[in-house]
Design a protein around this motif. Sequence first.
Motif, PDB file in Angstrom:
ATOM      1  N   ILE A   1     -10.181  13.419  12.812  1.00 58.38           N
ATOM      2  CA  ILE A   1      -8.875  13.970  13.350  1.00 58.38           C
ATOM      3  C   ILE A   1      -8.247  14.926  12.602  1.00 58.38           C
ATOM      4  N   GLU A   2      -8.699  15.683  11.406  1.00 55.35           N
ATOM      5  CA  GLU A   2      -8.311  16.424  10.794  1.00 55.35           C
ATOM      6  C   GLU A   2      -6.749  16.298  10.388  1.00 55.35           C
ATOM      7  N   TRP A   3      -6.573  15.093   9.986  1.00 53.96           N
ATOM      8  CA  TRP A   3      -5.069  14.595   9.480  1.00 53.96           C
ATOM      9  C   TRP A   3      -5.088  14.889   7.888  1.00 53.96           C
ATOM     10  N   TYR A   4      -5.003  16.119   7.459  1.00 52.47           N
ATOM     11  CA  TYR A   4      -5.160  16.481   6.028  1.00 52.47           C
ATOM     12  C   TYR A   4      -4.340  15.696   5.059  1.00 52.47           C
ATOM     13  N   SER A   5      -3.097  15.659   5.534  1.00 48.00           N
ATOM     14  CA  SER A   5      -2.295  14.665   4.640  1.00 48.00           C
ATOM     15  C   SER A   5      -2.537  13.252   4.293  1.00 48.00           C
ATOM     16  N   MET A   6      -2.841  12.649   5.315  1.00 47.61           N
ATOM     17  CA  MET A   6      -3.344  11.244   5.332  1.00 47.61           C
ATOM     18  C   MET A   6      -4.692  10.968   4.614  1.00 47.61           C
ATOM     19  N   PHE A   7      -5.541  12.148   4.933  1.00 47.40           N
ATOM     20  CA  PHE A   7      -6.888  12.417   4.121  1.00 47.40           C
ATOM     21  C   PHE A   7      -6.465  12.207   2.505  1.00 47.40           C
ATOM     22  N   LEU A   8      -5.651  12.806   2.265  1.00 48.68           N
ATOM     23  CA  LEU A   8      -5.130  13.264   0.682  1.00 48.68           C
ATOM     24  C   LEU A   8      -4.557  11.952   0.224  1.00 48.68           C
ATOM     25  N   VAL A   9      -3.911  10.961   0.856  1.00 49.33           N
ATOM     26  CA  VAL A   9      -2.798  10.131   0.184  1.00 49.33           C
ATOM     27  C   VAL A   9      -3.476   8.645   0.542  1.00 49.33           C
ATOM     28  N   PHE A  10      -4.536   8.575   1.547  1.00 45.40           N
ATOM     29  CA  PHE A  10      -4.856   7.159   2.098  1.00 45.40           C
ATOM     30  C   PHE A  10      -5.465   6.359   1.034  1.00 45.40           C
ATOM     31  N   ILE A  11      -6.344   6.892   0.043  1.00 45.95           N
ATOM     32  CA  ILE A  11      -6.970   6.046  -0.926  1.00 45.95           C
ATOM     33  C   ILE A  11      -6.301   6.097  -2.070  1.00 45.95           C
ATOM     34  N   PRO A  12      -5.852   7.248  -2.592  1.00 44.85           N
ATOM     35  CA  PRO A  12      -4.920   7.181  -4.066  1.00 44.85           C
ATOM     36  C   PRO A  12      -3.643   6.558  -4.005  1.00 44.85           C
ATOM     37  N   VAL A  13      -3.058   6.415  -2.799  1.00 46.81           N
ATOM     38  CA  VAL A  13      -1.889   5.536  -2.564  1.00 46.81           C
ATOM     39  C   VAL A  13      -1.990   4.265  -1.802  1.00 46.81           C
ATOM     40  N   TYR A  14      -2.368   4.440  -0.706  1.00 47.02           N
ATOM     41  CA  TYR A  14      -2.347   3.050   0.088  1.00 47.02           C
ATOM     42  C   TYR A  14      -3.372   2.095  -0.279  1.00 47.02           C
ATOM     43  N   VAL A  15      -4.501   2.608  -0.342  1.00 45.63           N
ATOM     44  CA  VAL A  15      -5.703   1.641  -0.855  1.00 45.63           C
ATOM     45  C   VAL A  15      -5.461   1.388  -2.044  1.00 45.63           C
ATOM     46  N   PHE A  16      -5.192   2.078  -2.957  1.00 42.58           N
ATOM     47  CA  PHE A  16      -4.874   1.608  -4.552  1.00 42.58           C
ATOM     48  C   PHE A  16      -3.591   0.591  -4.587  1.00 42.58           C
ATOM     49  N   LEU A  17      -2.810   0.626  -3.937  1.00 49.68           N
ATOM     50  CA  LEU A  17      -1.798  -0.065  -3.852  1.00 49.68           C
ATOM     51  C   LEU A  17      -2.176  -1.562  -3.182  1.00 49.68           C
ATOM     52  N   PHE A  18      -3.097  -1.517  -2.087  1.00 53.85           N
ATOM     53  CA  PHE A  18      -3.279  -2.636  -1.197  1.00 53.85           C
ATOM     54  C   PHE A  18      -4.213  -3.554  -1.979  1.00 53.85           C
ATOM     55  N   LEU A  19      -5.457  -2.952  -2.535  1.00 54.12           N
ATOM     56  CA  LEU A  19      -6.489  -3.717  -3.222  1.00 54.12           C
ATOM     57  C   LEU A  19      -5.910  -4.780  -4.239  1.00 54.12           C
ATOM     58  N   PRO A  20      -4.932  -4.042  -5.570  1.00 51.98           N
ATOM     59  CA  PRO A  20      -4.347  -5.321  -6.365  1.00 51.98           C
ATOM     60  C   PRO A  20      -3.615  -6.363  -5.626  1.00 51.98           C
ATOM     61  N   MET A  21      -2.925  -6.054  -4.478  1.00 54.04           N
ATOM     62  CA  MET A  21      -1.926  -6.899  -3.900  1.00 54.04           C
ATOM     63  C   MET A  21      -2.987  -8.332  -3.126  1.00 54.04           C
ATOM     64  N   ARG A  22      -4.193  -7.565  -2.637  1.00 48.24           N
ATOM     65  CA  ARG A  22      -4.816  -8.625  -2.155  1.00 48.24           C
ATOM     66  C   ARG A  22      -5.596  -9.465  -3.236  1.00 48.24           C
ATOM     67  N   MET A  23      -6.069  -8.926  -4.303  1.00 42.46           N
ATOM     68  CA  MET A  23      -6.428  -9.732  -5.303  1.00 42.46           C
ATOM     69  C   MET A  23      -5.652 -10.775  -5.807  1.00 42.46           C
ATOM     70  N   VAL A  24      -4.046 -10.323  -6.008  1.00 38.06           N
ATOM     71  CA  VAL A  24      -3.026 -11.171  -6.390  1.00 38.06           C
ATOM     72  C   VAL A  24      -2.998 -12.243  -5.396  1.00 38.06           C
ATOM     73  N   LEU A  25      -3.302 -12.267  -4.222  1.00 35.99           N
ATOM     74  CA  LEU A  25      -3.110 -13.277  -3.242  1.00 35.99           C
ATOM     75  C   LEU A  25      -3.899 -14.369  -3.347  1.00 35.99           C
ATOM     76  N   ILE A  26      -5.169 -14.003  -4.095  1.00 37.33           N
ATOM     77  CA  ILE A  26      -6.344 -14.906  -4.429  1.00 37.33           C
ATOM     78  C   ILE A  26      -5.902 -16.060  -5.400  1.00 37.33           C
ATOM     79  N   GLY A  27      -4.809 -15.520  -6.186  1.00 39.43           N
ATOM     80  CA  GLY A  27      -4.341 -16.571  -7.235  1.00 39.43           C
ATOM     81  C   GLY A  27      -5.347 -16.701  -8.483  1.00 39.43           C
ATOM     82  N   ASN A  28      -6.154 -15.846  -8.714  1.00 42.88           N
ATOM     83  CA  ASN A  28      -7.018 -15.655  -9.871  1.00 42.88           C
ATOM     84  C   ASN A  28      -6.322 -14.611 -10.968  1.00 42.88           C
TER      85      ASN A  28
END
Length: 305
Positions: free
Chosen positions: A108-135
């Motif tokens: 969809i040519e959303w340049y700004s979201m293309f730039l920040v989706f992984i370095p910001v949102y995915v990078f913040l989400f994945l550790p949070m999801r790992m924390v919820l496991i409790g290990n």
Amino acid sequence: MSPILVRALIIMFALLIVASITIRVMSLRSPERDWTELRQRINTWWWIVIVFALAISTPRAISLTIFAIISFLALKEYLTLIPTRRTDHMPLLWAYIAIPIQYYWIGIEWYSMFLVFIPVYVFLFLPMRMVLIGNNKDFLHSASMLHWGVMTTVFAISHVAYLTVLPGKPETGPLLVIFLVVLTECNDIAQYLWGKSFGRIKVIPKVSPNKTLEGLVGGVVTTMFLAWLLGGILTPLNGWESVLVGLLIGVTGFIGDVVMSAVKRDIGVKDSGKLLPGHGGILDRLDSLIYTAPLFFHVLYYLHY
């Protein structure tokens, strides 16, 4: 397809035909030598070029799907190499889910979201999801390895795909992909040949013993010349811009190669996989592109978009 794109693809396949005929003649003239590995490498290059040709000559949805599959295979190969915690199956699933989302932003040519989706949102989400496991055991180690995998195999490679949707004529994006991929691979080959012929001074012997200063310099100069030769034909770059981009691809291609070599040495493997006969795994072929693709993309975007 435009005539210039057709000509570029014809030249790529013509070079492969010449290489195939050459190895056939050499094997007939010197049957006592083992040509198996070189023959496998050329056969594998046929598949690589066919995949990239399909990716740049098909409608956008199919093209982006092909690039997304490449990212999926690269991430899968990476995750089979690194030690992962058994409890992290859901964070790993989310890492895979990030792939179609990242390529959707390109579609969809959303340049700004293309730039920040992984370095910001995915990078913040994945550790949070790992924390919820409790290990808590090896948490930082696992999170950082997962981050590195997503960053290289998804975010970096997706820059190749975004080239295909840049504004311009219909053939602009595909020609940019050809320029980047051809220069990146020619840089690898040139550094190998210059190093084999004249290499004396080791650059990083503990990481990659076969890398020499002569190979690096020879490869970079060769890549700069090819960039100057092809830049005005395949890209909107002028002469000096093409030379500087050639320098960038030459140096960063070398860096990508040795960085992934360091990763493989740390893991304790020679090749990342066996998907490509004679080449190892898909990461063994994409190691240089992991560095050259995002840097080439952003320099080009800054200069002309």
